[in-house]
Design an enzyme around this catalytic site. Structure first.
Site, mmCIF file in Angstrom:
data_model
loop_
_atom_site.group_PDB
_atom_site.id
_atom_site.type_symbol
_atom_site.label_atom_id
_atom_site.label_comp_id
_atom_site.label_asym_id
_atom_site.label_seq_id
_atom_site.Cartn_x
_atom_site.Cartn_y
_atom_site.Cartn_z
ATOM 1 N N ASN A 132 14.401 16.433 45.799
ATOM 2 C CA ASN A 132 13.090 17.069 45.899
ATOM 3 C C ASN A 132 12.178 16.081 46.613
ATOM 4 O OD1 ASN A 132 10.601 18.223 45.574
ATOM 5 N ND2 ASN A 132 10.546 18.074 43.333
ATOM 6 N N LYS A 185 9.280 16.449 47.582
ATOM 7 C CA LYS A 185 7.857 16.641 47.255
ATOM 8 C C LYS A 185 7.022 16.652 48.552
ATOM 9 C CE LYS A 185 8.791 14.915 42.688
ATOM 10 N NZ LYS A 185 8.318 14.255 41.462
ATOM 11 N N HIS A 191 8.360 23.511 38.647
ATOM 12 C CA HIS A 191 8.310 22.048 38.575
ATOM 13 C C HIS A 191 7.075 21.640 37.764
ATOM 14 C CE1 HIS A 191 7.989 17.845 39.636
ATOM 15 N NE2 HIS A 191 9.263 17.903 39.935
ATOM 16 N N GLU A 223 4.952 19.462 38.220
ATOM 17 C CA GLU A 223 3.744 19.245 39.024
ATOM 18 C C GLU A 223 3.044 20.576 39.321
ATOM 19 O OE1 GLU A 223 5.724 16.826 41.971
ATOM 20 O OE2 GLU A 223 5.994 15.320 40.408
ATOM 21 N N GLU A 246 13.613 18.117 33.118
ATOM 22 C CA GLU A 246 12.828 16.988 33.629
ATOM 23 C C GLU A 246 11.744 16.626 32.610
ATOM 24 O OE1 GLU A 246 13.198 16.710 38.188
ATOM 25 O OE2 GLU A 246 11.508 18.008 37.759
ATOM 26 N N GLY A 296 8.636 10.090 38.105
ATOM 27 C CA GLY A 296 7.860 9.179 38.950
ATOM 28 C C GLY A 296 7.328 7.961 38.204
ATOM 29 N N SER A 316 13.142 9.891 37.351
ATOM 30 C CA SER A 316 13.483 8.494 37.654
ATOM 31 C C SER A 316 14.984 8.226 37.688
ATOM 32 C CB SER A 316 12.781 7.538 36.675
ATOM 33 O OG SER A 316 11.379 7.687 36.777
#
Ligand code: 13P
Length: 273
Positions: free
Chosen positions: A9, A11, A108, A110, A180, A186, A225
């Site tokens: 991904n 991003k 996701h 985010e 996730e 991140g 991560s």
């Protein structure tokens, strides 16, 4: 035996120049591995890893043309819940299909936290994606405070139940779930293999209780991560079928190391069957 899948991904990263560099690096690594006979990539190669890249939507056409003759599959990072019309800034499933997408990430964290996407809205996208015969990479996971409050299973259950309200359990047979944990995204703070395995096993059991075949078949990826050094241990866990990779997917050597780790675990897992 479930086929491992490693998806990058990207991003909101990349430019025309470095996309070419990144893809050339991955293609080169795949060729080298095949030549050395240590790895076989791609869907037609038995249980070896399937590699997917998910670039920003503006680069889908470019990436599509650059991976045409390779074993790499294409995914989008997001998709509209609508088919067409006055929805400024959105891309529909048919548009993704026009550019060869096989997958679309949906839900996701985010999107959930920064763009206020709700369980119900994401569930609607899940249904639209399946109906178009694209494969959803459906992201779920808990926040740090939710984990600390012992609510991880409640949260992932709630996220899955919202989808089960709008599609039949069998829709998960041809879907990918990405667990996730939000606190691991991140941050460099990975879930331990045991922590991740525990949640993956919970998710699989939840689906298996409704339909044994679906539970056995659904691919469940870990994301948060994952990198070249921790991939093998995570991917070696029985219910972790691959990875959804952020930062490490932007460096060809790191991304390939994760793909190789996924391949290495296939043989180990096969010997346990
Ligand atoms: P990182 O690998 O950068 O933690 O990102 C994970 C992720 O969000 C993939 O979708």
């Amino acid at each position: 035996m479930r086929q491992p899948l490693v998806a990058g991904n990207w991003k909101m990263n990349g430019s025309i120049e470095n996309i070419k560099e990144l893809l050339d690096g991955i293609k080169q690594g795949i060729k080298q591995g095949i030549k050395q006979g240590i790895i076989e990539y791609g869907l037609d190669k038995g249980n070896s890893v399937e590699i997917v890249v998910c670039p920003p939507s503006i680069y889908l056409a470019e990436v599509h043309s650059q991976i045409k003759d390779s074993a790499i599959s294409l995914g989008a990072q997001n998709v509209s819940d609508q088919a067409s019309g006055a929805f400024t800034g959105e891309n529909s499933v048919s548009m993704l299909k026009d550019y060869g997408c096989k997958y679309s990430i949906i839900g996701h964290s985010e999107r959930r936290t920064l763009y206020a996407e709700t369980d119900q809205f994401i569930a609607k996208k899940f249904a639209v994606v399946c109906e178009a015969q694209l494969i959803p990479i459906f992201c779920i996971g808990e926040l740090l405070e939710e984990r600390e409050a012992g609510k991880t299973e409640d949260i992932v259950s709630r996220q899955i139940d919202a989808v089960l309200d709008v599609v039949d359990i069998s829709a998960f047979k041809n879907s990918v779930i990405a667990y996730e944990p939000v606190w691991a995204i991140g941050t460099g703070k990975t879930a331990t293999p045991d922590q991740a395995q525990e949640v993956h096993a919970f998710i699989r059991k939840k689906l298996s209780d409704l339909d044994a075949d679906t539970g056995a078949q659904v691919q469940i990826l870990y994301g948060g991560s994952m990198n070249a050094s921790n991939a093998e241990e995570l991917l070696g866990m029985p219910d972790i079928d691959g990875g959804l990779i952020g930062g490490a997917s932007l460096k060809p050597t790191d991304f390939l190391a994760i793909c190789n780790a996924a391949n290495a675990t296939v043989n180990e897992k096969e010997s346990l069957v």
